[in-house]
Motif scaffolding. Sequence first.
Motif, short mmCIF file in Angstrom:
data_model
loop_
_atom_site.label_atom_id
_atom_site.label_comp_id
_atom_site.label_asym_id
_atom_site.label_seq_id
_atom_site.Cartn_x
_atom_site.Cartn_y
_atom_site.Cartn_z
N TRP A 131 -77.86 25.06 17.87
CA TRP A 131 -77.41 24.29 16.61
C TRP A 131 -76.39 24.69 16.26
O TRP A 131 -75.32 25.36 17.06
N ARG A 132 -75.39 23.26 15.93
CA ARG A 132 -74.02 22.88 16.05
C ARG A 132 -74.18 22.65 14.88
O ARG A 132 -74.95 21.36 14.30
N LYS A 133 -72.90 22.70 13.96
CA LYS A 133 -72.32 21.71 12.95
C LYS A 133 -71.41 20.52 13.11
O LYS A 133 -70.62 20.53 14.05
N THR A 134 -72.12 18.77 13.22
CA THR A 134 -71.18 17.74 13.81
C THR A 134 -71.24 17.20 12.58
O THR A 134 -70.71 17.69 11.36
N ASP A 135 -69.93 15.61 12.59
CA ASP A 135 -69.97 15.49 11.46
C ASP A 135 -70.74 13.81 10.82
O ASP A 135 -70.66 13.73 10.26
N LYS A 136 -71.90 14.72 11.59
CA LYS A 136 -73.45 13.75 11.00
C LYS A 136 -74.29 14.52 10.49
O LYS A 136 -75.17 14.49 9.59
N GLY A 137 -74.36 16.33 10.15
CA GLY A 137 -74.68 16.91 10.24
C GLY A 137 -75.00 18.13 10.57
O GLY A 137 -74.25 18.39 11.84
N TYR A 138 -76.04 19.05 11.09
CA TYR A 138 -76.41 20.26 12.00
C TYR A 138 -77.74 19.39 12.79
O TYR A 138 -78.19 18.42 12.81
N LYS A 139 -76.89 19.30 13.91
CA LYS A 139 -77.55 18.91 15.43
C LYS A 139 -78.56 19.60 16.14
O LYS A 139 -77.89 21.39 16.85
N GLU B 261 -74.65 20.04 35.44
CA GLU B 261 -74.07 21.54 34.88
C GLU B 261 -73.07 20.93 33.47
O GLU B 261 -72.98 21.37 32.75
N SER B 262 -72.08 19.59 33.94
CA SER B 262 -71.26 19.33 33.02
C SER B 262 -72.37 18.78 32.08
O SER B 262 -71.02 18.77 31.41
N LEU B 263 -72.95 18.31 31.85
CA LEU B 263 -73.29 17.83 30.63
C LEU B 263 -74.05 18.80 30.00
O LEU B 263 -74.08 19.03 28.71
N GLU B 264 -75.32 20.21 30.70
CA GLU B 264 -75.56 21.13 30.27
C GLU B 264 -74.48 21.62 29.42
O GLU B 264 -75.37 22.17 28.63
N ILE B 265 -73.61 22.45 30.14
CA ILE B 265 -72.38 23.20 29.21
C ILE B 265 -71.74 23.04 28.88
O ILE B 265 -70.43 22.92 29.69
N GLU B 266 -71.84 22.18 28.07
CA GLU B 266 -70.89 22.12 26.64
C GLU B 266 -71.31 22.27 25.06
O GLU B 266 -72.27 22.64 24.75
N ASN B 267 -70.21 22.08 24.35
CA ASN B 267 -69.96 22.62 23.26
C ASN B 267 -70.18 24.08 22.76
O ASN B 267 -70.73 23.87 22.12
N GLU B 268 -70.60 24.81 23.95
CA GLU B 268 -70.82 26.43 23.36
C GLU B 268 -70.37 26.67 22.55
O GLU B 268 -70.98 27.27 21.56
N ASP B 269 -68.50 26.69 22.48
CA ASP B 269 -67.90 27.59 21.95
C ASP B 269 -68.40 27.75 19.93
O ASP B 269 -68.08 28.28 18.86
N GLU B 270 -68.89 25.76 19.96
CA GLU B 270 -68.91 25.93 18.49
C GLU B 270 -70.75 25.68 18.09
O GLU B 270 -70.88 25.11 16.60
#
Length: 141
Positions: free
Chosen positions: A60-68, A33-42
């Motif tokens: 999806w989310r914006k990262t420094d590499k683009g949209y993931k 769960e610690s890997l699955e439930i992350e980066n939720e707010d962004e």
Amino acid sequence: MNAKIQLVKTEADYNIVLDIRRTVFIEEQNVPESLEIENEDESFHVLALKNNFPVGTGRWRKTDKGYKLERFAVLKEFRSEGFGREIVKFVLSQIPPDTMIYLHAQESVIKFYKDLGFTIIGSTFIEADIVHAKMVYKTVL
């Protein structure tokens, strides 16, 4: 198929998304769960419905590499009905054109993403004890 794909705008819908992801990733695939439930707010989340019944999700989310693109999941009893394809197409329609779009595909779904226009970049790698490949969307190759 009678699919409706919508952006998640309420806490109730977000909790449904989490339930689908827990079922698919945590229970079926044993992802911690610690890997699955992350980066939720962004992240921007979507919910797929069949006759108003929740069947799948993605985000999806914006990262420094683009949209993931991440966390695409369809409940087992609704797989092979085209919901995954519709979710991916909806998410792609939400992202600005001519931008880097990428994802980490589990080995078992690489062909699915290839059929949608993604291409493998580099070697496979292990993420959450599952073999993955980085794939990029055709518009930026």
